[in-house]
Write an enzyme that holds these catalytic residues in place. Structure first.
Site, PDB file in Angstrom:
ATOM      1  N   GLY A   1       0.827  -1.208   0.000  1.00 19.89           N
ATOM      2  CA  GLY A   1       0.000   0.000   0.000  1.00 19.89           C
ATOM      3  C   GLY A   1       0.856   1.251   0.000  1.00 19.89           C
ATOM      4  O   GLY A   1       2.097   1.188  -0.022  1.00 19.89           O
ATOM      5  N   PHE A   2       0.180   2.365   0.057  1.00 22.60           N
ATOM      6  CA  PHE A   2       0.853   3.673   0.016  1.00 22.60           C
ATOM      7  C   PHE A   2       1.835   3.818   1.192  1.00 22.60           C
ATOM      8  O   PHE A   2       3.043   4.033   0.990  1.00 22.60           O
ATOM      9  CB  PHE A   2      -0.240   4.755   0.031  1.00 22.60           C
ATOM     10  CG  PHE A   2       0.214   6.110   0.446  1.00 22.60           C
ATOM     11  CD1 PHE A   2       1.255   6.751  -0.226  1.00 22.60           C
ATOM     12  CD2 PHE A   2      -0.413   6.769   1.501  1.00 22.60           C
ATOM     13  CE1 PHE A   2       1.667   8.024   0.163  1.00 22.60           C
ATOM     14  CE2 PHE A   2      -0.007   8.034   1.885  1.00 22.60           C
ATOM     15  CZ  PHE A   2       1.044   8.657   1.222  1.00 22.60           C
TER      16      PHE A   2
ATOM     17  N   TYR B   1     -15.961   1.364   9.164  1.00 23.38           N
ATOM     18  CA  TYR B   1     -14.491   1.460   9.236  1.00 23.38           C
ATOM     19  C   TYR B   1     -14.061   1.902  10.633  1.00 23.38           C
ATOM     20  O   TYR B   1     -13.206   1.274  11.268  1.00 23.38           O
ATOM     21  CB  TYR B   1     -14.028   2.459   8.164  1.00 23.38           C
ATOM     22  CG  TYR B   1     -12.548   2.758   8.121  1.00 23.38           C
ATOM     23  CD1 TYR B   1     -11.610   1.753   7.899  1.00 23.38           C
ATOM     24  CD2 TYR B   1     -12.085   4.071   8.257  1.00 23.38           C
ATOM     25  CE1 TYR B   1     -10.246   2.046   7.829  1.00 23.38           C
ATOM     26  CE2 TYR B   1     -10.737   4.374   8.179  1.00 23.38           C
ATOM     27  CZ  TYR B   1      -9.820   3.363   7.971  1.00 23.38           C
ATOM     28  OH  TYR B   1      -8.475   3.653   7.901  1.00 23.38           O
TER      29      TYR B   1
ATOM     30  N   LYS C   1     -11.956  -0.407  13.256  1.00 21.24           N
ATOM     31  CA  LYS C   1     -10.635   0.008  13.752  1.00 21.24           C
ATOM     32  C   LYS C   1     -10.669   0.176  15.274  1.00 21.24           C
ATOM     33  O   LYS C   1      -9.687  -0.100  15.962  1.00 21.24           O
ATOM     34  CB  LYS C   1     -10.204   1.311  13.085  1.00 21.24           C
ATOM     35  CG  LYS C   1      -9.763   1.117  11.636  1.00 21.24           C
ATOM     36  CD  LYS C   1      -8.369   0.499  11.570  1.00 21.24           C
ATOM     37  CE  LYS C   1      -7.835   0.434  10.152  1.00 21.24           C
ATOM     38  NZ  LYS C   1      -6.466  -0.075  10.081  1.00 21.24           N
TER      39      LYS C   1
END
Ligand SMILES: NC(=O)c1ccc[n+]([C@@H]2O[C@H](COP(=O)([O-])OP(=O)(O)OC[C@H]3O[C@@H](n4cnc5c(N)ncnc54)[C@H](O)[C@@H]3O)[C@@H](O)[C@H]2O)c1
Length: 459
Positions: free
Chosen positions: A142-143, A281, A285
């Protein structure tokens, strides 16, 4: 510790026999006795590394045996795990009051039991700082994960990444593939066999893999919930018995609709209802954070949660709802820049290299263990101001167009007005906070797009 020795105390001989056989298969030495009295006689002459104690036994029950163990100086330090088939669990409360180390209900899962024994044994020893050589990064394509991997490779660590390429990109890791210290494991963190094998070989885990991006989350709440919670539980399950430190990346989204600015780690959170997908989300989390805390507090796992506040930089793509790459693409193509809502929403953007520097520092910082820490900047800017700045910087003729959220995220979308981190804790633990200003961040991103114009097609 060479083959720990476990004393199994159970009045049912067949259960004691079965338990010993299972423990042996996990590499433990065992001795079984069939009553509390017999156990205490054994302990007069022997010092096992751990005691597995049945609660329901004729004569002395488990709690009485535990009380005797804890009151006898020469054996009071031995860790005790209690097993019981009693369902009201009052023995659990009583046991913990008397210094019980762990508690499990029968029937137990053997793998889980072995993991918990290892965690208890590890906690019983004074903590030793393990030298880190091998690092596992989930979501490493990923980034942020790929930038972290690159930085750690430069620092001569051996890196393995697990990624299912759901939002990660092969181009993010292409430059590292030939490095003998880099291993790419393609697969999902929900694959237990894959995760357990990868964890076996590592001394530190950065757990970044998650379904991310507002658009993704709104369209795929089920992926979000499964990957962001089940995946995390699997990573923690295999890290725990080994005592491998876990750095988990959470998000400022967990503060939800809170209006108490700036957000402090111990603030109450105000999450929206399940009818609004975006909150799947934040909730997932948040559950991850609870899991990390519980593994740290109950099983002594060295672990830290880092709450990211809008990490940005070159290499981030915008197709999942990331605002900066999306604005650059529109501005550089002189196309309309679409702002969702009124543009008055305020965000604090953090440069990716600053975040990585901090992630690296947190890994071998023992003060961070068991903590939840905001990682962000004080670069406050409204989304409208952001669009205008990018337009100026790119000398673009783009129009700025305001559009309702529902056009992109559906009828029930709710946005967060402002997100600003309180960075006191971060400063206290590592001594500094991210410093790159918003103008400099945007200039670096522009420079990246000028050098790599083909990247605009990936947004
Ligand atoms: N970028 C931000 O501003 C920001 C803000 C808050 C939190 N975070 C958190 O930081 C972490 C990294 O985010 P990012 O911005 O680099 O996003 P990203 O999408 O670039 O990285 C996530 C990576 O995880 C991988 N992944 C997703 N599900 C997986 C699975 N089941 N198994 C294996 N790999 C899987 C994806 O393919 C991707 O490579 C995430 O945990 C995210 O929640 C990021």
């Amino acid at each position: 510790m060479a083959q720990p020795r476990i004393l199994v105390v159970d009045d049912d001989e067949s259960i004691a026999f079965l338990l010993c056989a299972r423990l042996k298969s996990y590499g433990f030495r065992t001795v079984a006795v069939n009553s509390g009295e017999e156990a205490l006689r054994y302990l007069e002459k022997n010092l096992p590394d751990l005691i597995m104690l049945d609660y329901l036994m004729p004569g002395m029950d488990g709690c009485e045996v535990l009380k005797k163990i804890r009151s006898e100086k020469s054996i009071s330090h031995i860790p005790v795990i209690m097993l019981t088939a009693k369902h009201d669990q009052s023995c659990k409360i009583e046991g913990f009051k008397m210094g019980l180390d762990d508690f499990m209900l029968k029937p137990y899962d053997p793998e889980e039991l072995a993991g918990r024994i290892k965690a208890v044994l590890r906690r019983a020893k004074p903590p030793v700082l393990k030298k880190i050589k091998n690092i596992l990064i989930t979501g490493g394509a990923g980034f942020i994960g790929s930038a972290l991997a690159r930085e750690l490779l430069k620092r001569k660590y051996r890196i393995a990444i697990i990624d299912d390429f759901s939002t990660g990109r092969r181009s993010n890791v292409k430059d590292m593939l030939g490095n003998k210290n880099f291993q790419l494991i393609t697969g999902s963190i929900t694959d237990e066999a894959l995760v357990s094998k990868a964890v076996e070989k590592c001394d530190l885990i950065y757990h970044l893999a998650a379904t991310v991006g507002v658009k993704n989350v709104v369209e795929k709440p089920l992926d979000t919930i499964i990957y962001d919670t089940v995946g995390t539980s699997i990573v923690l399950k295999y890290a725990s018995p080994k005592g491998v430190k876990v750095v988990l990346t959470s998000t400022s989204e967990v503060y939800g609709k809170s209006k108490k600015y700036p957000f402090r780690e111990d603030d109450d959170v105000i999450i929206g209802p399940p009818g609004v997908n975006r909150w799947s989300y934040a909730c997932s989390k948040l559950l991850d954070e609870f899991m990390v805390k519980a593994y740290h507090d109950e099983r002594g796992l060295p672990a830290v949660v880092v709450r990211f506040f809008n990490i940005v930089g070159p290499g981030q793509v915008g197709s999942y709802g990331m605002v900066i790459p999306r604005f650059f693409k529109s501005a550089l193509n002189n196309e309309p820049i679409h702002i969702y809502g009124d543009g008055e929403q305020i965000r604090c953007f953090t440069y990716v290299d600053d975040a990585i520097d901090i992630l690296v520092k947190l890994a071998d910082n023992e003060k961070a263990n068991g903590e939840i820490i905001n990682l962000g900047s004080n670069n406050q800017i409204s989304i409208k101001e952001l669009a205008l700045t990018i337009k100026r910087l790119t000398k673009s003729s783009s129009k700025i167009v305001f559009e309702p959220y529902r056009k992109y995220y559906g009828e029930h979308f709710e946005d967060v007005k402002k997100r600003e981190p309180d960075l006191t804790k971060l400063k206290k633990i590592i001594g500094f906070t991210p410093k790159t200003g918003i103008q400099e961040i945007l200039e670096k991103i522009l420079h990246y797009f000028e050098e790599n114009p083909e990247e605009l097609n990936n947004i």
